[in-house]
Design a protein around this motif. Structure first.
Motif, PDB file in Angstrom:
ATOM      1  N   ARG A  56       0.832  -1.215   0.000  1.00 55.27           N
ATOM      2  CA  ARG A  56       0.000   0.000   0.000  1.00 55.27           C
ATOM      3  C   ARG A  56       0.864   1.261   0.000  1.00 55.27           C
ATOM      4  O   ARG A  56       0.386   2.350  -0.269  1.00 55.27           O
ATOM      5  N   TYR A  57       2.157   1.128   0.310  1.00 56.45           N
ATOM      6  CA  TYR A  57       3.062   2.275   0.372  1.00 56.45           C
ATOM      7  C   TYR A  57       3.866   2.467  -0.904  1.00 56.45           C
ATOM      8  O   TYR A  57       4.621   3.423  -1.014  1.00 56.45           O
ATOM      9  N   GLY A  58       3.740   1.548  -1.848  1.00 57.66           N
ATOM     10  CA  GLY A  58       4.509   1.598  -3.081  1.00 57.66           C
ATOM     11  C   GLY A  58       5.194   0.266  -3.317  1.00 57.66           C
ATOM     12  O   GLY A  58       4.881  -0.740  -2.678  1.00 57.66           O
ATOM     13  N   LEU A  59       6.133   0.267  -4.216  1.00 56.84           N
ATOM     14  CA  LEU A  59       6.845  -0.948  -4.590  1.00 56.84           C
ATOM     15  C   LEU A  59       8.047  -1.161  -3.670  1.00 56.84           C
ATOM     16  O   LEU A  59       8.881  -0.270  -3.514  1.00 56.84           O
ATOM     17  N   VAL A  60       8.130  -2.349  -3.068  1.00 58.57           N
ATOM     18  CA  VAL A  60       9.290  -2.711  -2.259  1.00 58.57           C
ATOM     19  C   VAL A  60      10.173  -3.623  -3.098  1.00 58.57           C
ATOM     20  O   VAL A  60       9.704  -4.632  -3.630  1.00 58.57           O
ATOM     21  N   LEU A  61      11.430  -3.255  -3.226  1.00 54.80           N
ATOM     22  CA  LEU A  61      12.416  -4.045  -3.956  1.00 54.80           C
ATOM     23  C   LEU A  61      13.352  -4.663  -2.924  1.00 54.80           C
ATOM     24  O   LEU A  61      14.017  -3.934  -2.173  1.00 54.80           O
TER      25      LEU A  61
END
Length: 182
Positions: A56-61
Motif C-alpha cells: 500500500r506504500y509503493g513498490l518494495v524491492l
C-alpha cells in the motif's frame, strides 16, 4: 562516517518495520528478477535476484545479491527489457541496450524516488562490506505491474539524483542488470 550512516540506518529500520507489520496489499503482485553482472560483451555471472512486491506504500524491492563492491550504488528501472551491450561513439558499452532511466512522463529530470522526475529513479542500493545486498528499498510512486518488460540496473557508483556535478547522478558504468518479465 557513523554520523552519516545513522539517518540511513534509522530509515531502513523504519522501512523494515512498516513492511513486516503492514497488512497485505489487496493487489499483491510479486515479481522476481534475476540479476547478472554486465560487461562490454554481454551478461556475466549471475549474482542473485531482486524481488518486487506491491504494498500500500509503493513498490518494495528486496535484493538478494552477492559479489558486488561495498557501498552505495545507483539503482534504477531502465526503459528497455534488455541488459546487453550497446554502442556509443562506436565503442561497446556494458548494459547500454537497457536504454535510459524509465521516464514515461518525459520529465527529463533526475529528482530521486520521492521527487516528480523519472519514475525509474530508485533509492540507492546498499551493499555490505561482504559484497551482499539484502536491504529492501521503497519506491513509493511505482507498482510491479507497471514495470513489465523493463530492466533493473545497478550502477557502479552512488547516485545523487542530479546532473551536477556529474551527468545522470554520477552513478557511472552499468554494473549489473536484470530484465523484469511478467
Amino acid at each position: 562516517m557513523v554520523k552519516r550512516l545513522k539517518p540511513l540506518i534509522i530509515a531502513l529500520a523504519a522501512l523494515i518495520v512498516v513492511i513486516a507489520f503492514a497488512p497485505a496489499y489487496a493487489n499483491d503482485h510479486i515479481v522476481s528478477v534475476d540479476v547478472n553482472l554486465t560487461d562490454q560483451r554481454g551478461l556475466g555471472p549471475a549474482i542473485g535476484t531482486v524481488t518486487l512486491k506491491d504494498t500500500r506504500y509503493g513498490l518494495v524491492l528486496t535484493p538478494n545479491l552477492i559479489n558486488l563492491s561495498p557501498g552505495m550504488h545507483g539503482f534504477h528501472i531502465h526503459t528497455n527489457p534488455a541488459c546487453g551491450p550497446g554502442f556509443k561513439q562506436g565503442e561497446p558499452v556494458a548494459g547500454l541496450a537497457a536504454g535510459g532511466h524509465f521516464d514515461p512522463f518525459e520529465t527529463g529530470s533526475h529528482e530521486g524516488p520521492y521527487g516528480s522526475g523519472h519514475l525509474g529513479d530508485l533509492p540507492p542500493l546498499f551493499v555490505a562490506t561482504d559484497g551482499t545486498a539484502t536491504t529492501p528499498v521503497l519506491a513509493p510512486r511505482l507498482d510491479a505491474s507497471f514495470l513489465k518488460n523493463r530492466s533493473l540496473m545497478i550502477h557502479m557508483h552512488g547516485d545523487n539524483f542530479s546532473d551536477e556535478p556529474a551527468a545522470l547522478g554520477g552513478g557511472g558504468p552499468r554494473l549489473a542488470c536484470g530484465v523484469i518479465g511478467e
